[in-house]
Design a protein around this motif. Structure first.
Motif, PDB file in Angstrom:
ATOM      1  N   ASN A 152       1.047  -1.313  -0.082  1.00  0.00           N
ATOM      2  CA  ASN A 152      -0.284   0.480  -0.004  1.00  0.00           C
ATOM      3  C   ASN A 152       0.881   1.323  -0.614  1.00  0.00           C
ATOM      4  OD1 ASN A 152      -2.963  -1.523   0.228  1.00  0.00           O
ATOM      5  ND2 ASN A 152      -2.553  -1.644   2.241  1.00  0.00           N
ATOM      6  N   ARG A 153       2.456   1.380   0.336  1.00  0.00           N
ATOM      7  CA  ARG A 153       3.292   2.303   0.073  1.00  0.00           C
ATOM      8  C   ARG A 153       3.951   2.784  -0.887  1.00  0.00           C
ATOM      9  NH1 ARG A 153       4.655   1.970   6.111  1.00  0.00           N
ATOM     10  NH2 ARG A 153       3.151   2.397   7.183  1.00  0.00           N
ATOM     11  N   LEU A 154       4.076   1.278  -1.566  1.00  0.00           N
ATOM     12  CA  LEU A 154       4.788   1.337  -2.302  1.00  0.00           C
ATOM     13  C   LEU A 154       4.657   2.958  -3.943  1.00  0.00           C
ATOM     14  CD1 LEU A 154       6.222  -0.028  -4.876  1.00  0.00           C
ATOM     15  CD2 LEU A 154       3.921  -1.456  -5.762  1.00  0.00           C
ATOM     16  N   GLU A 155       5.467   2.790  -4.293  1.00  0.00           N
ATOM     17  CA  GLU A 155       4.872   4.078  -5.511  1.00  0.00           C
ATOM     18  C   GLU A 155       5.660   3.361  -6.531  1.00  0.00           C
ATOM     19  OE1 GLU A 155       7.161   7.990  -5.074  1.00  0.00           O
ATOM     20  OE2 GLU A 155       6.913   7.513  -2.929  1.00  0.00           O
ATOM     21  N   ILE A 156       6.100   3.383  -7.067  1.00  0.00           N
ATOM     22  CA  ILE A 156       6.452   2.463  -8.062  1.00  0.00           C
ATOM     23  C   ILE A 156       7.043   0.819  -8.312  1.00  0.00           C
ATOM     24  CG2 ILE A 156       8.263   4.103  -8.965  1.00  0.00           C
ATOM     25  CD1 ILE A 156       7.441   3.997 -11.550  1.00  0.00           C
ATOM     26  N   LEU A 157       6.773   0.522  -9.027  1.00  0.00           N
ATOM     27  CA  LEU A 157       7.375  -0.554  -9.614  1.00  0.00           C
ATOM     28  C   LEU A 157       8.100  -1.168 -10.954  1.00  0.00           C
ATOM     29  CD1 LEU A 157       9.196  -3.838  -8.717  1.00  0.00           C
ATOM     30  CD2 LEU A 157       6.850  -4.632  -8.318  1.00  0.00           C
ATOM     31  N   ALA A 158       8.835  -0.733 -11.394  1.00  0.00           N
ATOM     32  CA  ALA A 158       9.373  -1.120 -12.601  1.00  0.00           C
ATOM     33  C   ALA A 158      10.709  -1.719 -13.599  1.00  0.00           C
ATOM     34  CB  ALA A 158       8.858   0.349 -13.201  1.00  0.00           C
ATOM     35  N   PRO A 159      10.623  -2.363 -14.314  1.00  0.00           N
ATOM     36  CA  PRO A 159      12.176  -2.764 -14.123  1.00  0.00           C
ATOM     37  C   PRO A 159      13.533  -1.735 -14.757  1.00  0.00           C
ATOM     38  CG  PRO A 159      10.750  -3.107 -16.516  1.00  0.00           C
ATOM     39  CD  PRO A 159       9.643  -2.413 -15.725  1.00  0.00           C
ATOM     40  N   VAL A 160      14.438  -2.295 -14.158  1.00  0.00           N
ATOM     41  CA  VAL A 160      15.867  -1.047 -13.755  1.00  0.00           C
ATOM     42  C   VAL A 160      16.042  -0.204 -15.202  1.00  0.00           C
ATOM     43  CG1 VAL A 160      18.230  -1.623 -13.964  1.00  0.00           C
ATOM     44  CG2 VAL A 160      16.617  -3.031 -12.792  1.00  0.00           C
ATOM     45  N   ASN A 161      16.133  -0.537 -16.021  1.00  0.00           N
ATOM     46  CA  ASN A 161      16.002   0.532 -16.925  1.00  0.00           C
ATOM     47  C   ASN A 161      14.648   1.581 -18.082  1.00  0.00           C
ATOM     48  OD1 ASN A 161      18.500  -0.368 -17.056  1.00  0.00           O
ATOM     49  ND2 ASN A 161      18.518  -1.815 -18.485  1.00  0.00           N
ATOM     50  N   SER A 162      13.309   1.112 -16.989  1.00  0.00           N
ATOM     51  CA  SER A 162      12.544   1.483 -17.249  1.00  0.00           C
ATOM     52  C   SER A 162      12.355   3.356 -18.071  1.00  0.00           C
ATOM     53  CB  SER A 162      11.519   0.948 -16.756  1.00  0.00           C
ATOM     54  OG  SER A 162      10.405   1.615 -17.294  1.00  0.00           O
ATOM     55  N   TYR A 163      11.783   3.926 -18.489  1.00  0.00           N
ATOM     56  CA  TYR A 163      11.564   5.188 -18.706  1.00  0.00           C
ATOM     57  C   TYR A 163      10.293   5.440 -17.924  1.00  0.00           C
ATOM     58  CZ  TYR A 163       6.956   3.947 -21.036  1.00  0.00           C
ATOM     59  OH  TYR A 163       5.357   3.557 -21.301  1.00  0.00           O
ATOM     60  N   HIS A 164       9.906   5.045 -17.232  1.00  0.00           N
ATOM     61  CA  HIS A 164       8.837   5.209 -15.831  1.00  0.00           C
ATOM     62  C   HIS A 164       9.355   6.106 -14.898  1.00  0.00           C
ATOM     63  CE1 HIS A 164       5.814   3.674 -17.412  1.00  0.00           C
ATOM     64  NE2 HIS A 164       5.876   2.639 -18.754  1.00  0.00           N
ATOM     65  N   LEU A 165      10.410   5.204 -15.120  1.00  0.00           N
ATOM     66  CA  LEU A 165      11.579   5.464 -13.747  1.00  0.00           C
ATOM     67  C   LEU A 165      12.485   6.635 -13.814  1.00  0.00           C
ATOM     68  CD1 LEU A 165      13.287   1.589 -12.744  1.00  0.00           C
ATOM     69  CD2 LEU A 165      11.064   3.714 -11.658  1.00  0.00           C
ATOM     70  N   ASP A 166      12.528   7.088 -15.193  1.00  0.00           N
ATOM     71  CA  ASP A 166      13.492   8.299 -15.303  1.00  0.00           C
ATOM     72  C   ASP A 166      12.870   9.915 -14.440  1.00  0.00           C
ATOM     73  OD1 ASP A 166      14.106   7.858 -17.703  1.00  0.00           O
ATOM     74  OD2 ASP A 166      12.640   8.697 -18.738  1.00  0.00           O
ATOM     75  N   SER A 167      11.555   9.955 -13.925  1.00  0.00           N
ATOM     76  CA  SER A 167      11.748  10.986 -13.095  1.00  0.00           C
ATOM     77  C   SER A 167      12.357  10.785 -11.254  1.00  0.00           C
ATOM     78  CB  SER A 167       9.755  11.318 -12.303  1.00  0.00           C
ATOM     79  OG  SER A 167       9.294  10.340 -12.007  1.00  0.00           O
ATOM     80  N   TYR A 168      12.600   9.821 -11.289  1.00  0.00           N
ATOM     81  CA  TYR A 168      13.093   9.579  -9.713  1.00  0.00           C
ATOM     82  C   TYR A 168      14.301   8.981  -9.693  1.00  0.00           C
ATOM     83  CZ  TYR A 168       8.374   7.758  -9.075  1.00  0.00           C
ATOM     84  OH  TYR A 168       6.927   7.899  -8.327  1.00  0.00           O
ATOM     85  N   LYS A 169      15.386   9.347 -11.334  1.00  0.00           N
ATOM     86  CA  LYS A 169      17.198   9.151 -11.275  1.00  0.00           C
ATOM     87  C   LYS A 169      17.355  10.848 -10.267  1.00  0.00           C
ATOM     88  CE  LYS A 169      16.398   6.999 -15.333  1.00  0.00           C
ATOM     89  NZ  LYS A 169      17.243   5.352 -15.922  1.00  0.00           N
ATOM     90  N   ASN A 170      16.990  11.354 -10.849  1.00  0.00           N
ATOM     91  CA  ASN A 170      17.448  12.924 -10.309  1.00  0.00           C
ATOM     92  C   ASN A 170      17.150  13.143  -8.160  1.00  0.00           C
ATOM     93  OD1 ASN A 170      18.646  13.450 -12.040  1.00  0.00           O
ATOM     94  ND2 ASN A 170      17.162  15.047 -12.790  1.00  0.00           N
ATOM     95  N   ARG A 171      16.165  11.772  -7.587  1.00  0.00           N
ATOM     96  CA  ARG A 171      16.055  12.039  -6.370  1.00  0.00           C
ATOM     97  C   ARG A 171      16.629  11.635  -5.868  1.00  0.00           C
ATOM     98  NH1 ARG A 171      10.018   9.689  -4.821  1.00  0.00           N
ATOM     99  NH2 ARG A 171       8.738  11.731  -6.211  1.00  0.00           N
ATOM    100  N   SER A 172      16.609  12.155  -4.482  1.00  0.00           N
ATOM    101  CA  SER A 172      17.869  12.186  -3.637  1.00  0.00           C
ATOM    102  C   SER A 172      17.172  10.920  -2.149  1.00  0.00           C
ATOM    103  CB  SER A 172      18.366  13.090  -2.699  1.00  0.00           C
ATOM    104  OG  SER A 172      17.426  13.624  -1.661  1.00  0.00           O
TER     105      SER A 172
END
Length: 166
Positions: free
Chosen positions: A94-114
């Motif tokens: 229920n606390r999951l934000e996103i689950l995606a493959p390592v090289n997924s474009y869905h994770l682009d917005s999380y790359k710069n997040r510390s």
């Protein structure tokens, strides 16, 4: 009616070359100091110390991760040398934000997040295609792991807009 989904997945972690080298070195030192310990007592004491070190190197060189999904919760256990089990993490989906493959474009917005914490519960092997997934948990933890298709389907059932398989 209560519906519980149960999925289990086991992933063997690849032993690093340093861990294998350390294990072999400590075993060889233990044998040498045992032979020296026959003549000199201090050699036997060093053999005991290197034997203990060899035991821990052996335990950490043979590691498997068990992922267990049960009722909207993923627990990850670390199994060392097929004999010792330790629970290392529990994640409420229920606390999951996103689950995606390592090289997924869905994770682009999380790359710069510390992230406060990054943990790797994968095999450590980059396959082709890559089977590792990244889970962002509560916006502060990045988890790298390798769930199987059944586990992805079960998590997708409870969080369809947060799970991507590209």
């Amino acid at each position: 009616m209560v519906s519980e989904t149960y999925v289990e997945c086991l992933v063997k972690k690849k032993a690093t070359s340093m861990a294998v080298f350390l294990k072999v070195l400590l075993i060889m030192l233990t044998v040498c100091f045992c032979l020296i310990g026959v003549a000199f007592v201090p050699g036997f004491l060093v053999a005991i110390a290197t034997g203990i070190g060899a035991y821990f190197a052996y335990m950490n060189a043979d590691v498997e991760y068990e992922y267990l999904y049960l009722d909207k919760e993923v627990s990850i256990d670390k199994i060392m040398a097929k004999s010792k089990r330790k629970r290392v993490a529990v994640y409420d989906m229920n606390r999951l934000e996103i689950l995606a493959p390592v090289n997924s474009y869905h994770l682009d917005s999380y790359k710069n997040r510390s992230m406060k914490k990054t943990v790797d519960f994968s095999s450590g092997v980059v396959k082709n295609p890559d089977s590792r997934y990244v889970m962002i948990y509560e916006g502060e933890t990045k988890v790298i792991w390798e769930p199987n298709e059944d586990m992805l389907k079960a998590i997708r059932l409870i969080a369809p807009r947060k799970v991507f398989t590209d």
